[in-house]
Design a protein around this motif. Structure first.
Motif, PDB file in Angstrom:
ATOM      1  N   VAL A 153      13.649 -14.888   2.920  1.00 30.95           N
ATOM      2  CA  VAL A 153      15.001 -14.533   2.480  1.00 30.95           C
ATOM      3  C   VAL A 153      16.009 -14.520   3.626  1.00 30.95           C
ATOM      4  O   VAL A 153      17.221 -14.530   3.388  1.00 30.95           O
ATOM      5  N   LYS A 154      15.516 -14.485   4.891  1.00 30.15           N
ATOM      6  CA  LYS A 154      16.420 -14.500   6.043  1.00 30.15           C
ATOM      7  C   LYS A 154      15.788 -15.280   7.185  1.00 30.15           C
ATOM      8  O   LYS A 154      14.563 -15.388   7.282  1.00 30.15           O
ATOM      9  N   HIS A 155      16.650 -15.811   8.072  1.00 25.79           N
ATOM     10  CA  HIS A 155      16.140 -16.424   9.301  1.00 25.79           C
ATOM     11  C   HIS A 155      17.074 -16.068  10.451  1.00 25.79           C
ATOM     12  O   HIS A 155      18.249 -15.732  10.242  1.00 25.79           O
ATOM     13  N   PHE A 156      16.531 -16.120  11.662  1.00 22.17           N
ATOM     14  CA  PHE A 156      17.338 -15.782  12.838  1.00 22.17           C
ATOM     15  C   PHE A 156      17.079 -16.794  13.952  1.00 22.17           C
ATOM     16  O   PHE A 156      15.924 -17.051  14.314  1.00 22.17           O
TER      17      PHE A 156
ATOM     18  N   GLU B  76      13.906  -6.026  14.437  1.00 27.04           N
ATOM     19  CA  GLU B  76      13.813  -4.642  13.971  1.00 27.04           C
ATOM     20  C   GLU B  76      14.729  -4.404  12.777  1.00 27.04           C
ATOM     21  O   GLU B  76      14.377  -3.690  11.834  1.00 27.04           O
ATOM     22  N   GLU B  77      15.906  -5.039  12.799  1.00 22.28           N
ATOM     23  CA  GLU B  77      16.829  -4.924  11.671  1.00 22.28           C
ATOM     24  C   GLU B  77      16.200  -5.477  10.397  1.00 22.28           C
ATOM     25  O   GLU B  77      16.336  -4.906   9.307  1.00 22.28           O
ATOM     26  N   MET B  78      15.506  -6.612  10.532  1.00 26.89           N
ATOM     27  CA  MET B  78      14.818  -7.181   9.366  1.00 26.89           C
ATOM     28  C   MET B  78      13.691  -6.260   8.899  1.00 26.89           C
ATOM     29  O   MET B  78      13.497  -6.065   7.702  1.00 26.89           O
ATOM     30  N   SER B  79      12.958  -5.691   9.864  1.00 26.16           N
ATOM     31  CA  SER B  79      11.848  -4.788   9.518  1.00 26.16           C
ATOM     32  C   SER B  79      12.365  -3.559   8.783  1.00 26.16           C
ATOM     33  O   SER B  79      11.713  -3.054   7.867  1.00 26.16           O
TER      34      SER B  79
ATOM     35  N   ARG C  86       8.958  -8.805   6.171  1.00 29.58           N
ATOM     36  CA  ARG C  86       7.863  -9.160   7.059  1.00 29.58           C
ATOM     37  C   ARG C  86       8.370 -10.266   7.994  1.00 29.58           C
ATOM     38  O   ARG C  86       8.780 -11.328   7.532  1.00 29.58           O
ATOM     39  N   VAL C  87       8.342  -9.992   9.300  1.00 33.94           N
ATOM     40  CA  VAL C  87       8.940 -10.901  10.280  1.00 33.94           C
ATOM     41  C   VAL C  87       7.861 -11.806  10.867  1.00 33.94           C
ATOM     42  O   VAL C  87       6.787 -11.348  11.253  1.00 33.94           O
ATOM     43  N   LEU C  88       8.162 -13.111  10.940  1.00 33.42           N
ATOM     44  CA  LEU C  88       7.232 -14.088  11.503  1.00 33.42           C
ATOM     45  C   LEU C  88       8.019 -15.040  12.403  1.00 33.42           C
ATOM     46  O   LEU C  88       8.971 -15.683  11.958  1.00 33.42           O
ATOM     47  N   GLY C  89       7.624 -15.082  13.695  1.00 30.25           N
ATOM     48  CA  GLY C  89       8.340 -15.910  14.663  1.00 30.25           C
ATOM     49  C   GLY C  89       7.701 -17.275  14.853  1.00 30.25           C
ATOM     50  O   GLY C  89       6.568 -17.522  14.430  1.00 30.25           O
ATOM     51  N   ALA C  90       8.448 -18.193  15.514  1.00 30.73           N
ATOM     52  CA  ALA C  90       7.945 -19.540  15.781  1.00 30.73           C
ATOM     53  C   ALA C  90       8.381 -19.983  17.172  1.00 30.73           C
ATOM     54  O   ALA C  90       9.478 -19.650  17.641  1.00 30.73           O
TER      55      ALA C  90
END
Length: 877
Positions: A339-342, A464-467, A472-476
């Protein structure tokens, strides 16, 4: 508490060596001791016992009494009709009950057929029902767990436990973990595996610590098997009404005999009169009419995607003031969604192409034509790529995978090495904090820049804002190389691309439905096995709760006494991290306060609370067979909104049943008034028992059924739920029933008097000829039937006129009245029917007179309603 013991302690207690497993002899011995690893249920009732159980109802006794009465007076056809109604009701009940009790069977089918075990040092595949405590079980991806296990070894093991916990994401397992807190929730027991859950990733070994009914699944089976049948508010009211009517009938018979003795009447004549009055006091068609109205309501509800398994559940819906709902799959879509990306870029609205490429290429899931396979998190990532025209199939074809470093729960990372046009690229995904540790650069506004401490903090703050939003945060990250590299080299000196936030999102239509439910005085409650923050975030978005203070966990429930919990429960809107036992405790606590509770869910973990609730609602598409078997109603579209529509339907059905009951009682009271008055004043009896039976079974029944399918009142969901203790006769209904009954009875006597007077006789005349008596009784008979038929029109609303309601808005009622008049005319005019009922054809003038008299109760009630409307307008002015 196996989860609080080390592997060595568990093996020692179970007296087994993990390297060799049990011996064949020891396995046989333990199988005899513990029994087969199968879920058990109570012995099934026979069809005959189920049939006779349906007859244990006061109104059924009343019906059987009416059948005996009709046999005594020789009206065999009426007796057959009544008995047919009794048998039909019982057969419907048997069919419904037989369908309803399928929960244990469904649970039994969920136990797996075969499992891998180590016995005598060899790995063997055996029937799951032969598993016993102490067996060493081998686990791999795609295999179901055959019993409750204490894990001994795990390698990236993930188990999908939504059937027990309600969580849509598989749980990571760690055999070396210890949980010393005795109240550790099932979802947090990382060193345990439970019967009927599914291994989705990795491998492992475990020792069977509980089998059959000792497992968590077995505990659910015990709750489902418990006898928790409870009468609905309508059933309670009808049973109470049946008792009252039966006492009235007996009382009338006794009273008549006492009066007869004082009046020195003929004993046989008094017996016939007593029978007539008893029949008049009992609305023979009431149980059948209620069953028909409920059945028609069930048919209507099936058209709005609500399948009702038990007829009384339709009425129960109308009283519901609390909806306890599972989160996963009920309020949410049961699929993880990005639902979101950063990314550190001014163009946040643009699709982050490189980020998406890495997340898709570093995934093993598939997603095509709206369907995905594999880990739910990876399915969400591949679906995210599909939305941005970066399909898994096309990317895999363009960038062939040549090596990989699988996901590991310690590293919390996964990496793949893919061929590019100029060399190779490493694609890594995982926890953002872990990625930042192994990265040296980052993409900022399309350029590769050094990963400074300030940049790291920017990533961590955004994550942290997403959490905090329960995402659920997943990086690449990635790295280009011109050669094939080892697994260890893959995860060094990476370049951070960014991260995504995902969640199991709420259903789009649920928010409006929750608002409608609140307006209707219904309180929605979320009960889930998921984490508190995730649950509260969804609850806030849907309008169920507004702060985390309105939430409580299963561990907190355990810390409270029953009294303290009962006091606290009214302030809570979200219950998180709960077990099936907690769900039952919550529902029971609400019910203990006099609430009518609906519980909604789809998993095995929901089944006990579905059964214990006043009305259990299962999901038809995603729901397990266990949940469906334990429920009263199934939603074929898995839509929470359908529950609100069903509640609206349930409220209207109750209102309609109430109309039908009040109408029937008014009619029967009219009959009692006519006969009892004539006896008290020593007048001739204006009606025969056959006349009363005809009216009760034919001309009353048709309008009563038509009232039962009256179109719903538009403002029904703007009112608070009905108090289940509220009497049928509340809000002036009892007074109107009495007034209507007195009017109908009095006018029947007036018609009888006019019939006698027309031939020169009065009510006190002696030796009235049989022909004159027949004619007068015919006029009374017609007025009784016709006045009741016309009176049904005014019963559609307690305040609105028949024109405000809409004279033609219930065509069934108009048809019932017309058919009733035709049937009444046929009985009077057709010779063999007239002879059977001892009636006589009327002349035209008398037909006009009886119709005029029959319209008076309708007219009087409409005038009363007019005064009520005028009074209310004055009060509100």
């Amino acid at each position: 508490m196996w989860f609080s013991k080390t592997q060595e302690e568990v093996l020692q207690e179970l007296q087994v060596n993990s390297a060799n497993g049990l011996t064949i002899e020891e396995a046989k011995s333990r199988l005899e001791q513990h029994g087969a690893n199968k879920l058990k249920g109570k012995p099934k009732k026979s069809i005959i016992s189920l049939f006779f159980a349906q007859l244990k109802d006061m109104l059924i006794y009343v019906l059987l009494g009416a059948a005996v009465v009709t046999l005594i007076i020789g009206e065999y056809i009426d007796a057959i009709i009544i008995l047919s109604v009794v048998v039909l009701n019982a057969l419907i009940g048997v069919i419904q009950e037989n369908k309803a009790e399928k929960a244990i069977e469904a649970l039994q089918q969920m136990t797996t057929p075969r499992s891998l075990v180590r016995r005598d040092g060899e790995v063997k595949e055996i029937l799951s029902e032969d598993i016993i405590p102490g067996d060493i079980i081998i686990l791999d991806a795609g295999r179901y767990i055959p019993a409750d296990l204490r894990l001994l070894e795990t390698a990236n093991l993930q188990i999908e436990e939504s059937a027990l916990t309600g969580e849509s994401v598989p749980s990571d397992k760690d055999a070396n973990a210890l949980h010393e807190d005795p109240k550790t929730p099932i979802g947090d027991m990382s060193n345990m595996a439970f019967m009927s859950t599914l291994v989705t990733y990795g491998r492992g070994e475990g020792v069977a610590v509980e089998t059959a009914m000792g497992t968590e699944m077995g505990k659910i089976a015990k709750i489902l098997d418990a006898d928790t049948k409870e009468m609905t508010p309508l059933q309670k009211k009808l049973e109470e009404l049946g008792k009252i009517l039966s006492y009235i009938a007996i009382g009338i018979c006794v009273l008549i005999f006492i009066i007869g003795i004082f009046q020195k009447r003929d004993l046989f004549e008094m017996s016939l009169i007593a029978i007539s009055l008893a029949v008049a006091a009992i609305p023979e068609g009431l149980p059948a009419i209620v069953a028909i109205v409920l059945a028609l309501g069930v048919t209507r509800m099936s058209k709005i995607n609500a399948i009702v398994k038990k007829l009384p559940a339709v009425e129960t819906l109308g009283s519901v003031n609390i909806i306890c709902s599972d989160k996963t799959g009920t309020l949410t879509q049961n699929k993880m969604t990005v639902v979101k990306h950063f990314t550190v870029s001014p163009l946040h609205n643009e699709p982050p192409v490189e980020l998406i490429k890495t997340l898709v290429l570093c995934s093993d899931a598939t997603f095509e034509h709206g369907q995905g396979t594999g880990d739910p998190t990876e399915v969400a990532l591949v679906a995210f790529g599909e939305q941005n025209n970066l399909t898994k199939r096309s990317l895999d074809a363009e960038y062939n995978r040549v090596s990989e470093n699988p996901f590991d729960s310690d590293r919390k990372l996964m990496s793949t090495l893919n061929k590019t046009r100029t060399g190779y690229r490493v694609h890594t995904k995982g926890a953002i904090d872990q990625l930042l540790k192994i990265s040296t650069s980052a993409i900022v506004e399309g350029e590769v820049v050094p990963l400074t401490e300030e940049l790291k903090q920017q990533y961590l703050r955004a994550a942290e804002e997403m959490s905090d939003e329960a995402l659920r945060v997943l990086g690449a990250a990635y790295k280009d190389t011109d050669r094939l590299i080892t697994s260890d080299e893959m995860e060094q000196d990476l370049t951070v691309l960014g991260f995504v936030g995902m969640i199991d999102p709420p259903r789009l239509e649920v928010k409006d439905s929750i608002s409608e439910a609140k307006l209707a005085g219904i309180m929605p409650i979320m009960i889930t096995g998921d984490h508190r923050n995730t649950a509260v975030a969804i609850a806030k978005e849907l309008g169920i709760a507004h702060s985390i203070e309105q939430s409580m966990t299963g561990a907190e429930i355990d810390d409270l006494s029953d009294e303290a919990f009962s006091h606290k429960i009214n302030d809570i809107r979200v219950f998180a991290r709960v077990s099936p036992e907690h769900k039952v405790k919550i529902v029971k606590a609400y019910k203990a306060q006099g609430n009518i509770v609906s519980m909604t869910g789809d998993g095995v973990n929901d089944a006990p609370s579905l059964k214990i609730a006043n009305i259990g609602v299962a999901m038809g598409i995603t729901g397990t067979d266990v949940a469906k078997g334990a429920s009263d109603m199934i939603l074929t579209d898995d839509n929470f909104t359908t529950i609100v529509h069903a509640i609206r339907e349930g409220r209207n059905i109750y209102i309609n049943i109430r109309k039908a009951v009040i109408f029937l009682l008014s009619c029967n009271l009219g009959e009692v008034v006519a006969i009892l008055t004539s006896i008290l004043f020593f007048w001739p009896v204006p009606l025969l028992a056959t006349h009363i039976l005809w009216v009760n079974l034919v001309t009353d029944t048709l309008p009563a059924i038509a009232l039962g399918v009256d179109p719903g009142e538009k403002g029904v969901m703007n009112e608070k739920p009905r108090d289940p203790k509220e009497s049928f006769f509340a809000k002036g209904a009892g007074l109107r029933a009495i007034l209507g009954g007195i009017l109908i009875g009095a006018l029947t006597l007036v018609a009888f008097y006019l019939g006698l007077n027309e031939h020169g006789y009065s009510l006190v005349s002696k030796d009235i000829p049989e022909g004159v008596m027949t004619y007068a009784r015919t006029m009374a008979f017609v007025v009784l039937a016709a006045s009741q038929l016309f009176y049904s029109l005014t019963m559609r609303s307690s305040t609105k006129s028949i024109f405000q309601v809409g004279l033609f808005s219930n065509k069934f009622l108009l048809g019932a009245i017309l058919l009733g008049l035709v049937l009444q005319f046929a009985v009077i005019t057709i010779p063999f029917l007239a002879s059977a009922f001892k009636v006589h054809n009327l002349n035209l003038a008398d037909w006009g007179l009886v119709i005029l008299l029959a319209l008076i109760p309708l007219t009087v009630n409409e005038i009363i309603k007019l005064f009520i409307r005028i009074t209310r307008r004055k009060e509100s002015a």
